[in-house]
Design a protein around this motif. Structure first.
Motif, PDB file in Angstrom:
ATOM      1  N   UNK A   1       0.780  -1.239   0.000  1.00 34.49           N
ATOM      2  CA  UNK A   1       0.000   0.000   0.000  1.00 34.49           C
ATOM      3  C   UNK A   1       0.809   1.285   0.000  1.00 34.49           C
ATOM      4  N   UNK A   2       2.049   1.228  -0.477  1.00 36.24           N
ATOM      5  CA  UNK A   2       2.883   2.433  -0.495  1.00 36.24           C
ATOM      6  C   UNK A   2       2.386   3.450  -1.526  1.00 36.24           C
ATOM      7  N   UNK A   3       2.050   2.964  -2.708  1.00 41.04           N
ATOM      8  CA  UNK A   3       1.587   3.883  -3.752  1.00 41.04           C
ATOM      9  C   UNK A   3       0.263   4.524  -3.351  1.00 41.04           C
ATOM     10  N   UNK A   4      -0.610   3.709  -2.765  1.00 40.55           N
ATOM     11  CA  UNK A   4      -1.886   4.232  -2.281  1.00 40.55           C
ATOM     12  C   UNK A   4      -1.649   5.339  -1.242  1.00 40.55           C
ATOM     13  N   UNK A   5      -0.685   5.111  -0.354  1.00 41.49           N
ATOM     14  CA  UNK A   5      -0.391   6.132   0.660  1.00 41.49           C
ATOM     15  C   UNK A   5       0.191   7.395   0.044  1.00 41.49           C
ATOM     16  N   UNK A   6       1.047   7.231  -0.943  1.00 41.24           N
ATOM     17  CA  UNK A   6       1.605   8.424  -1.598  1.00 41.24           C
ATOM     18  C   UNK A   6       0.494   9.238  -2.254  1.00 41.24           C
ATOM     19  N   UNK A   7      -0.473   8.549  -2.834  1.00 44.38           N
ATOM     20  CA  UNK A   7      -1.602   9.271  -3.430  1.00 44.38           C
ATOM     21  C   UNK A   7      -2.447   9.982  -2.385  1.00 44.38           C
TER      22      UNK A   7
END
Ligand SMILES: Nc1ncnc2c1ncn2[C@@H]1O[C@H](COP(=O)(O)OP(=O)(O)O)[C@@H](O)[C@H]1O
Ligand SMILES: [Mg+2]
Length: 388
Positions: free
Chosen positions: A54-60
């Motif tokens: 979920x890193x990309x989701x968090x960056x978004x």
């Protein structure tokens, strides 16, 4: 049940129906962004975790918070074969164009454009029409040393943002693909921003490899950044990730069935979405039963084996597959580099290049010196159950 109403969202970077278990991380990012744009200090952040956590989701999510907090934002995903400067240039140009439309920032955005122009010609980046008429700022961002020049262009952008009472948030995904020089330059630039008290923050996401930083960059990096660990969700957050989206569709799941989902997925966000998705499609009505989930597990695994896991394996050479297979045969990671070598009947040194190549492809990483592990959760199970 009706696939049209299926709330789950398996897929890289797809926003989950419920962002479970990340409240503390989101609120810390919120506070940090709020402080920096007010001229107070806060650390930039690097989200570290395996694939599908979920890193990309968090960056978004951070991107949205930043926009609400008066930041201009830039999001780049480090590609394997393109330079950081090439990726950053159009983003910085866009930020400066927006700033140059604001009366308070006109002047400083204009001088930042000149710095950007010299940055572009120094790093041989093709420029757009806008900059053709702009003279480069001689003596700034044109040394050819990325560490120096990146800090100078960041400073110019930061000054322009500050004069408009705004901030600039730069989000960098897949940060492990930056080479050492690029990563050091980013760190040195962030250091400059905090020294000059400029409203610029960097949020990055990447695989948890040991940073290979050296010199100044290394000593700054420890103080400048926080490294939130993005891992599997704990049992209660994992339950929420499944239950809340179901409830909002008026659907229940029986407790034993939910337990199986938590167990099979290990609480890894990507797998939770995958299991939730199949459980929904398999069930004919509410509540979702144990039998539904067992059938869904079968489907989810088939799909992972032919998709998520398979595409990663396909990027490896035969010799590299032998290496990862030898890891998996040893059981759960992390693995000692020496044990893997022994299993292959070879000297650890002789395997160095092979190991480095698999690391470079982002399949395995070194959690600490002399250890190695998979970057994809449950990949060892996949290797053990699959014949090659
Ligand atoms: N906190 C969370 N709760 C539930 N699902 C999540 C959460 N974070 C991410 N996901 C889901 O996990 C999957 C992977 O997310 P992604 O951000 O692409 O991971 P990464 O960038 O770490 O590889 C997506 O399907 C996303 O919807
Ligand atoms: Mg990602």
């Amino acid at each position: 049940m009706d696939p049209l109403r299926n709330p789950f969202s398996p897929g890289a970077g797809s926003r989950p129906p419920e962002l479970a278990g990340r409240e503390d991380i989101v609120s810390a990012a919120n506070v940090a962004l709020g402080r920096v744009v007010m001229g107070r200090s806060a650390q930039s952040q690097i989200f570290l975790g395996l694939r599908g956590t979920g890193k990309t989701v968090l960056l978004n999510e951070v991107l949205e918070i930043a926009e609400r907090s008066n930041y201009l934002t830039s999001f780049i995903e480090t590609p394997e074969n393109k330079s950081l400067t090439e990726m950053l240039y159009p983003q910085m140009r866009q930020v400066l164009r927006k700033l140059s439309n604001l009366e308070a920032a006109k002047q400083s955005a204009r001088s930042a454009f000149r710095v950007l122009r010299s940055f572009a010609s120094t790093f041989k980046i093709a420029i757009g029409d806008v900059e053709i008429g702009i003279d480069p700022e001689l003596g700034t961002a044109d040394s050819g040393n990325l560490e120096i020049d990146l800090a100078e262009i960041f400073e110019a952008v930061g000054n322009a943002a500050k004069s408009a009472g705004k901030g600039w948030a730069l989000l960098i995904d897949e940060v492990q693909y930056l080479d050492d020089e690029e990563l050091s330059a980013v760190i040195v630039a962030v250091h400059r921003m905090s020294q000059r008290n400029l409203p610029v923050m960097v949020f990055a996401g990447g695989l948890p490899q040991v940073a290979k930083l050296s010199g100044d960059a290394k000593s700054y990096a420890e103080r400048l950044f926080v490294y939130p660990e993005i891992g599997a969700l704990d049992a209660s957050a994992a339950r929420e990730a499944i239950q809340k989206p179901l409830r909002s569709e008026g659907v229940d799941i029986i407790p034993e069935a939910l337990d199986v989902v938590i167990n099979k997925t290990g609480g890894y966000p990507f797998f939770l979405q995958e299991w939730g998705h199949h459980a929904w499609n398999t069930a004919s009505q509410s509540p979702i039963t144990l039998d539904d989930v067992n059938k869904a597990s079968q489907k989810a695994l088939e799909r992972l084996d032919s998709g998520f896991f398979r595409v990663r394996l396909d990027r490896l050479t035969r010799a590299e597959i032998d290496y990862v297979k030898a890891m998996a045969v040893l059981g759960r990671g992390p693995y000692k580099v020496n044990d893997v070598a022994q299993a292959l009947g070879m000297e650890p040194k002789a395997l160095g290049p092979r190991r480095a190549s698999i690391i470079k492809k982002g399949m395995i990483y070194a959690p600490s010196y002399g250890d190695i592990d998979f970057t994809v959760p449950l990949f060892d199970d996949f290797l053990r159950r699959t014949r090659f």
